[in-house]
Design an enzyme around this catalytic site. Structure first.
Site, short mmCIF file in Angstrom:
data_model
loop_
_atom_site.label_atom_id
_atom_site.label_comp_id
_atom_site.label_asym_id
_atom_site.label_seq_id
_atom_site.Cartn_x
_atom_site.Cartn_y
_atom_site.Cartn_z
N CYS A 112 0.86 -1.19 0.00
CA CYS A 112 0.00 0.00 0.00
C CYS A 112 0.90 1.24 0.00
O CYS A 112 1.74 1.39 -0.90
CB CYS A 112 -0.95 -0.08 1.20
SG CYS A 112 -2.02 1.33 1.52
N ASP A 160 -8.74 -3.84 -7.18
CA ASP A 160 -8.24 -2.73 -6.35
C ASP A 160 -8.83 -1.40 -6.83
O ASP A 160 -8.63 -0.99 -7.98
CB ASP A 160 -6.71 -2.69 -6.45
CG ASP A 160 -6.07 -1.82 -5.38
OD1 ASP A 160 -6.71 -0.87 -4.90
OD2 ASP A 160 -4.90 -2.09 -5.05
N HIS A 192 -7.24 -4.97 -3.05
CA HIS A 192 -6.16 -4.25 -2.37
C HIS A 192 -5.95 -4.86 -0.98
O HIS A 192 -6.90 -5.08 -0.25
CB HIS A 192 -6.56 -2.78 -2.24
CG HIS A 192 -5.48 -1.88 -1.70
ND1 HIS A 192 -4.53 -1.30 -2.51
CD2 HIS A 192 -5.20 -1.47 -0.44
CE1 HIS A 192 -3.72 -0.56 -1.77
NE2 HIS A 192 -4.10 -0.65 -0.51
#
Length: 224
Positions: A112, A160, A192
């Site tokens: 991330c 995502d 994600h």
């Protein structure tokens, strides 16, 4: 936890981090860069896993003691990240890790926010010889890909909404345009955060295991 918290110098001040070392005492160094939650248990566990594979892993605390357990708090910490301070922290972490590493080149991997910081570390520290970017995002972190000194592996998720497959392909194209080696994988049907085994809402075992294998392969091949 098999590792322990350490302190290293960062531009004249001190920054903390979590260090995990292999049974042999020293292995190729890997920087492990946190998600927007901060230096939480999951990231420390990833360091321990690297140590179990023979690497020396350091996760610098990019939030300097702060963590979040829900998205609103994480988002505030994420947007408040001081980029110039982050660059200094990454440089200090890389220098410290080189002293603990059995190799002259270290790796950088992040998740991330940390995925984007791993790219940033690879573009600002010539000692970083390979980068793995798990669905990296941060609007204020702008890596200069021409300064990469090793290959990039990008691991992204089809579902995502933060880092779409299109964004992943744009990252790939930008790194290729800079003349640097890059390999991108977009895992179908996953979201994600698919590597985070402490988040059952997004964790995907098959994708996570494949991504881990690819990560280890890249580092074993390039960290000399």
């Amino acid at each position: 936890m098999a590792g322990s918290m350490v302190e290293f110098t960062s531009n004249g001040s001190k920054t903390a981090g979590y260090l995990a070392t292999p049974a042999a005492g020293k292995g190729p160094g890997v920087l492990v860069l946190q998600e927007w939650w901060g230096l939480v248990g999951h990231i420390k566990n990833v360091c321990d896993r690297f140590a179990g594979e023979g690497f020396t892993a350091l996760a610098p605390d990019m939030y300097h003691g702060k963590t979040a357990s829900e998205p609103d708090g994480a988002g505030k910490l994420f947007m408040a990240l001081n980029i110039s301070q982050a660059e200094r922290d990454l440089r200090g972490a890389a220098t410290y890790l080189l002293g603990q590493s059995s190799t002259k080149k270290i790796g950088a991997v992040g998740f991330c926010m940390g995925g984007q910081l791993a790219l940033f570390a690879g573009c600002t520290n010539p000692s970083v010889g390979a980068v793995v970017d798990f669905y990296g995002i941060h609007p204020n972190v702008k890596p200069d890909y021409t300064r990469l000194s090793g290959p990039v592996l990008g691991l992204f998720a089809e579902k995502d909404a933060f880092v779409t497959p299109q964004t992943a392909r744009e990252v790939e194209a930008a790194i290729k345009k800079a003349g640097k080696p890059v390999e991108i994988h977009i895992y179908p049907g996953v979201d994600h955060g698919f590597f985070n085994d402490e988040r059952p809402d997004v964790y995907n075992k098959a994708a996570a295991e494949d991504a881990w294998r690819r990560t280890l392969d890249l580092f074993k091949k390039n960290l000399k």
